[in-house]
Design a protein around this motif. Sequence first.
Motif, PDB file in Angstrom:
ATOM      1  N   GLN A 443       0.831  -1.205   0.000  1.00  0.00           N
ATOM      2  CA  GLN A 443       0.000   0.000   0.000  1.00  0.00           C
ATOM      3  C   GLN A 443       0.868   1.259   0.000  1.00  0.00           C
ATOM      4  OE1 GLN A 443      -3.518   0.370  -0.178  1.00  0.00           O
ATOM      5  NE2 GLN A 443      -3.100  -1.692  -0.942  1.00  0.00           N
ATOM      6  N   ILE A 444       1.941   1.193   0.778  1.00  0.00           N
ATOM      7  CA  ILE A 444       2.838   2.351   0.840  1.00  0.00           C
ATOM      8  C   ILE A 444       3.498   2.590  -0.511  1.00  0.00           C
ATOM      9  CG2 ILE A 444       5.016   3.179   1.832  1.00  0.00           C
ATOM     10  CD1 ILE A 444       4.138   1.910   4.489  1.00  0.00           C
ATOM     11  N   ALA A 445       3.864   1.517  -1.166  1.00  0.00           N
ATOM     12  CA  ALA A 445       4.477   1.642  -2.487  1.00  0.00           C
ATOM     13  C   ALA A 445       3.486   2.260  -3.469  1.00  0.00           C
ATOM     14  CB  ALA A 445       4.932   0.270  -2.979  1.00  0.00           C
ATOM     15  N   ALA A 446       2.232   1.829  -3.369  1.00  0.00           N
ATOM     16  CA  ALA A 446       1.192   2.378  -4.249  1.00  0.00           C
ATOM     17  C   ALA A 446       1.025   3.875  -3.992  1.00  0.00           C
ATOM     18  CB  ALA A 446      -0.130   1.645  -4.014  1.00  0.00           C
ATOM     19  N   ARG A 447       1.111   4.240  -2.701  1.00  0.00           N
ATOM     20  CA  ARG A 447       0.951   5.652  -2.367  1.00  0.00           C
ATOM     21  C   ARG A 447       2.137   6.458  -2.901  1.00  0.00           C
ATOM     22  NH1 ARG A 447       2.473   8.305   2.492  1.00  0.00           N
ATOM     23  NH2 ARG A 447       1.546  10.391   2.624  1.00  0.00           N
ATOM     24  N   GLN A 448       3.322   5.879  -2.826  1.00  0.00           N
ATOM     25  CA  GLN A 448       4.508   6.564  -3.349  1.00  0.00           C
ATOM     26  C   GLN A 448       4.338   6.826  -4.845  1.00  0.00           C
ATOM     27  OE1 GLN A 448       6.511   7.882  -1.550  1.00  0.00           O
ATOM     28  NE2 GLN A 448       7.277   6.638   0.147  1.00  0.00           N
ATOM     29  N   ALA A 449       3.816   5.837  -5.531  1.00  0.00           N
ATOM     30  CA  ALA A 449       3.617   5.975  -6.978  1.00  0.00           C
ATOM     31  C   ALA A 449       2.628   7.095  -7.262  1.00  0.00           C
ATOM     32  CB  ALA A 449       3.122   4.654  -7.560  1.00  0.00           C
ATOM     33  N   ALA A 450       1.561   7.127  -6.477  1.00  0.00           N
ATOM     34  CA  ALA A 450       0.548   8.174  -6.659  1.00  0.00           C
ATOM     35  C   ALA A 450       1.149   9.547  -6.391  1.00  0.00           C
ATOM     36  CB  ALA A 450      -0.633   7.912  -5.728  1.00  0.00           C
ATOM     37  N   LYS A 451       1.969   9.621  -5.339  1.00  0.00           N
ATOM     38  CA  LYS A 451       2.590  10.907  -5.016  1.00  0.00           C
ATOM     39  C   LYS A 451       3.532  11.355  -6.132  1.00  0.00           C
ATOM     40  CE  LYS A 451       4.221  11.703  -0.803  1.00  0.00           C
ATOM     41  NZ  LYS A 451       4.896  11.402   0.486  1.00  0.00           N
ATOM     42  N   ALA A 452       4.220  10.385  -6.732  1.00  0.00           N
ATOM     43  CA  ALA A 452       5.183  10.705  -7.786  1.00  0.00           C
ATOM     44  C   ALA A 452       4.496  11.379  -8.966  1.00  0.00           C
ATOM     45  CB  ALA A 452       5.910   9.441  -8.230  1.00  0.00           C
ATOM     46  N   THR A 453       3.230  10.990  -9.205  1.00  0.00           N
ATOM     47  CA  THR A 453       2.485  11.605 -10.303  1.00  0.00           C
ATOM     48  C   THR A 453       1.608  12.733  -9.788  1.00  0.00           C
ATOM     49  OG1 THR A 453       0.691  10.012 -10.043  1.00  0.00           O
ATOM     50  CG2 THR A 453       2.438   9.441 -11.593  1.00  0.00           C
ATOM     51  N   ARG A 454       1.851  13.157  -8.588  1.00  0.00           N
ATOM     52  CA  ARG A 454       1.112  14.243  -7.939  1.00  0.00           C
ATOM     53  C   ARG A 454      -0.383  13.949  -7.852  1.00  0.00           C
ATOM     54  NH1 ARG A 454       4.387  18.090  -6.730  1.00  0.00           N
ATOM     55  NH2 ARG A 454       2.770  19.623  -6.228  1.00  0.00           N
ATOM     56  N   ASN A 455      -0.693  12.691  -7.767  1.00  0.00           N
ATOM     57  CA  ASN A 455      -2.098  12.293  -7.566  1.00  0.00           C
ATOM     58  C   ASN A 455      -2.335  12.209  -6.055  1.00  0.00           C
ATOM     59  OD1 ASN A 455      -4.620  11.225  -7.468  1.00  0.00           O
ATOM     60  ND2 ASN A 455      -4.198   9.454  -8.777  1.00  0.00           N
ATOM     61  N   PHE A 456      -2.458  13.370  -5.431  1.00  0.00           N
ATOM     62  CA  PHE A 456      -2.517  13.421  -3.970  1.00  0.00           C
ATOM     63  C   PHE A 456      -3.833  12.894  -3.419  1.00  0.00           C
ATOM     64  CE2 PHE A 456       0.629  16.875  -4.882  1.00  0.00           C
ATOM     65  CZ  PHE A 456       1.729  16.146  -4.463  1.00  0.00           C
ATOM     66  N   ALA A 457      -4.883  12.989  -4.215  1.00  0.00           N
ATOM     67  CA  ALA A 457      -6.168  12.461  -3.759  1.00  0.00           C
ATOM     68  C   ALA A 457      -6.042  10.962  -3.514  1.00  0.00           C
ATOM     69  CB  ALA A 457      -7.254  12.752  -4.787  1.00  0.00           C
ATOM     70  N   GLU A 458      -5.423  10.293  -4.477  1.00  0.00           N
ATOM     71  CA  GLU A 458      -5.216   8.847  -4.363  1.00  0.00           C
ATOM     72  C   GLU A 458      -4.286   8.525  -3.187  1.00  0.00           C
ATOM     73  OE1 GLU A 458      -6.446   6.280  -5.686  1.00  0.00           O
ATOM     74  OE2 GLU A 458      -4.980   4.682  -5.292  1.00  0.00           O
ATOM     75  N   ALA A 459      -3.205   9.310  -3.072  1.00  0.00           N
ATOM     76  CA  ALA A 459      -2.238   9.085  -1.993  1.00  0.00           C
ATOM     77  C   ALA A 459      -2.897   9.246  -0.629  1.00  0.00           C
ATOM     78  CB  ALA A 459      -1.076  10.076  -2.131  1.00  0.00           C
ATOM     79  N   ASP A 460      -3.737  10.272  -0.508  1.00  0.00           N
ATOM     80  CA  ASP A 460      -4.403  10.513   0.774  1.00  0.00           C
ATOM     81  C   ASP A 460      -5.434   9.438   1.077  1.00  0.00           C
ATOM     82  OD1 ASP A 460      -2.840  12.711   0.967  1.00  0.00           O
ATOM     83  OD2 ASP A 460      -4.411  14.189   0.625  1.00  0.00           O
ATOM     84  N   ALA A 461      -6.056   8.918   0.035  1.00  0.00           N
ATOM     85  CA  ALA A 461      -7.060   7.870   0.222  1.00  0.00           C
ATOM     86  C   ALA A 461      -6.397   6.612   0.777  1.00  0.00           C
ATOM     87  CB  ALA A 461      -7.763   7.567  -1.102  1.00  0.00           C
ATOM     88  N   ILE A 462      -5.220   6.293   0.241  1.00  0.00           N
ATOM     89  CA  ILE A 462      -4.486   5.116   0.727  1.00  0.00           C
ATOM     90  C   ILE A 462      -4.081   5.318   2.187  1.00  0.00           C
ATOM     91  CG2 ILE A 462      -2.346   3.793   0.493  1.00  0.00           C
ATOM     92  CD1 ILE A 462      -2.518   4.405  -2.560  1.00  0.00           C
ATOM     93  N   ALA A 465      -7.087   4.953   4.365  1.00  0.00           N
ATOM     94  CA  ALA A 465      -7.528   3.559   4.479  1.00  0.00           C
ATOM     95  C   ALA A 465      -6.662   2.807   5.492  1.00  0.00           C
ATOM     96  CB  ALA A 465      -7.463   2.882   3.109  1.00  0.00           C
ATOM     97  N   LEU A 466      -5.369   3.045   5.445  1.00  0.00           N
ATOM     98  CA  LEU A 466      -4.458   2.391   6.391  1.00  0.00           C
ATOM     99  C   LEU A 466      -4.721   2.898   7.806  1.00  0.00           C
ATOM    100  CD1 LEU A 466      -1.146   2.340   4.330  1.00  0.00           C
ATOM    101  CD2 LEU A 466      -2.454   0.358   5.105  1.00  0.00           C
ATOM    102  N   GLN A 467      -4.986   4.186   7.897  1.00  0.00           N
ATOM    103  CA  GLN A 467      -5.267   4.788   9.199  1.00  0.00           C
ATOM    104  C   GLN A 467      -6.466   4.100   9.850  1.00  0.00           C
ATOM    105  OE1 GLN A 467      -3.879   8.228  10.420  1.00  0.00           O
ATOM    106  NE2 GLN A 467      -4.574   7.231  12.288  1.00  0.00           N
ATOM    107  N   ALA A 468      -7.450   3.838   9.014  1.00  0.00           N
ATOM    108  CA  ALA A 468      -8.671   3.201   9.517  1.00  0.00           C
ATOM    109  C   ALA A 468      -8.387   1.804  10.043  1.00  0.00           C
ATOM    110  CB  ALA A 468      -9.721   3.151   8.406  1.00  0.00           C
ATOM    111  N   GLN A 469      -7.316   1.203   9.549  1.00  0.00           N
ATOM    112  CA  GLN A 469      -6.948  -0.134  10.023  1.00  0.00           C
ATOM    113  C   GLN A 469      -5.921  -0.068  11.146  1.00  0.00           C
ATOM    114  OE1 GLN A 469      -6.622  -3.132   6.572  1.00  0.00           O
ATOM    115  NE2 GLN A 469      -6.345  -1.157   5.574  1.00  0.00           N
ATOM    116  N   GLY A 470      -5.698   1.142  11.624  1.00  0.00           N
ATOM    117  CA  GLY A 470      -4.792   1.299  12.761  1.00  0.00           C
ATOM    118  C   GLY A 470      -3.333   1.384  12.353  1.00  0.00           C
TER     119      GLY A 470
END
Length: 486
Positions: A443-462, A465-470
């Motif tokens: 999940q973190i890797a996916a978020r890094q990829a999203a951040k790299a393309t400045r897709n912050f909405a996606e990065a924040d969603a990930i 989602a992790l936050q919700a799982q503690g």
Amino acid sequence: MTLRLTNTLTRRVEEFRPLEPGKVSIYCCGVTVYDLCHLGHARSYIAWDVLRRYLIWSGYAVTFVQNYTDIDDKILNRAAEEGSSMEAVSERNIDAFVADMARLNILPADRMPRATRSLDAIRALIGELEAKGAAYSADGDVYFAVMKHAGYGKLSGRDLEQQQDNAAGRVATEEEARKQHPFDFALWKGTKPGEPSFPSPWGAGRPGWHIECSAMVREELGNTIDIHLGGADLVFPHHENEIAQSEAATGQELARYWLHNGMVNVGGQKMSKSLGNFTTIRALLDSGVSPMTLRLFTLQAHYRKPLDFTAEALEAAATGWKGLNAALSLVASASATATATPPAQLSPELAATRARFAAAMDDDLNTSAALAVLFELAKPLRSLANRLERGDTAAAAEATSPALAAQGQLLLELAGVLGLQPETFDAAQASESGPNDAEIEAQIAARQAAKATRNFAEADAIRAALQAQGIELIDKPGGLTEWLRS
RNA sequence: GGCGGCAUGGCCAAGUGGUAAGGCAGAGGAUUGCAAAUCCUUUACCCCCAGUUCGAAUCUGGGUGCCGCCUCCA
């Protein structure tokens, strides 16, 4: 400075002087093992654990005895409810007690006598009291005659004439009829059908609650001990009766110092099993509150004062502990790798700090002030720990400073006196539920990829989602992301 | 009715005669894509009234509120 303690017996703060130089004998009233321990017990035993650790740190040889009351109406009731036996209920709860105390880093007592294994001492003591005319038997019961004992009421400051008889309305009337005085209490209770009983010169039966402690104190530690501990709710009648029994039998003072801890309150009311407003130690710890957080929470207040248990206060303690733990963990890991060796002697500044800690503790165990010293010591170490994490090269150099190593070692030492030790996250326990490490990393890797393309909405969603799982994400400089289960 | 104890900032809590520790929260700043985390800075005349004193949160008297115990209790 010498240790000063509030002695309930004199209602004063007194200098502590042991009977025998360098040695301290302590008896602590334990639990009746009919159920799990709650936060009230935790508070009490943490306080006494700190007293014990401080005495040891101060150079005393401490003998610490704590009993189990393993025969009692409540245990029998519980056994009847669940269709088991007194022994089964007791054993189960003794095991739970040992486990709970260990989790809270409370040192095990040197000896833990049980009422059912101390029957010879109990019967002997009752016999002595009867021979001296301090006790009388009535229909298979044996009672202590309070009016025969001069000084009854000296601990609790009570005048029997002015007490409201049965103010709490809990006394069984049939028992009342057998007593010569309403405040007489049972030393031995005649057997009842279906209940376990033990032989005695007064017929089969079982010991009363108060006599157990008097007998176990004497058997384990002798006629006079240095310190007797317990909750404030035990002052009367339990400790008063203990004094009456022991002193009537031996003619000697039972304990020189009587220390009592304040109650844990919930919404302004005492936490207790009978009120049903309790939280068990294991329920709290299993809910994710760390043992050290609970320790810090209780030690922030003075042991004699009532302590209000609220979610907010506990959360504050958790955050406070996080900071202290960061410093302690740094020291612990640094010691492990030995990056710096502290000087053999403390600097004048650190010696003064150490002295302030001792002065606080000497002042009737002022743990609140002692903690302030710990936070002060921890501050630069916390700061260093954080800068190290950020890859600060100057910090790496500082980390090898002997002076800082000395400060760290002192912090570790003093925290240890309060029973506070570095706590690391138990990944194995937490990964039983929720995503495993590989899933999180993905999940973190996916978020890094999203951040790299400045897709912050996606990065924040990930991240959400992790936050919700503690799972908490911590972005570090250089595009690194660390995570931890919170 | 008796005995004992407590009342300090938004919360918890030290401080028993010389000018309010510490933790948490809040605010400002640094950092960050935004956050979180972290670091720096910062926030009180101490329940009320009267008195003692050069000076009181701290001592005395009175009041108010709250808690524990008076045979389950840590």
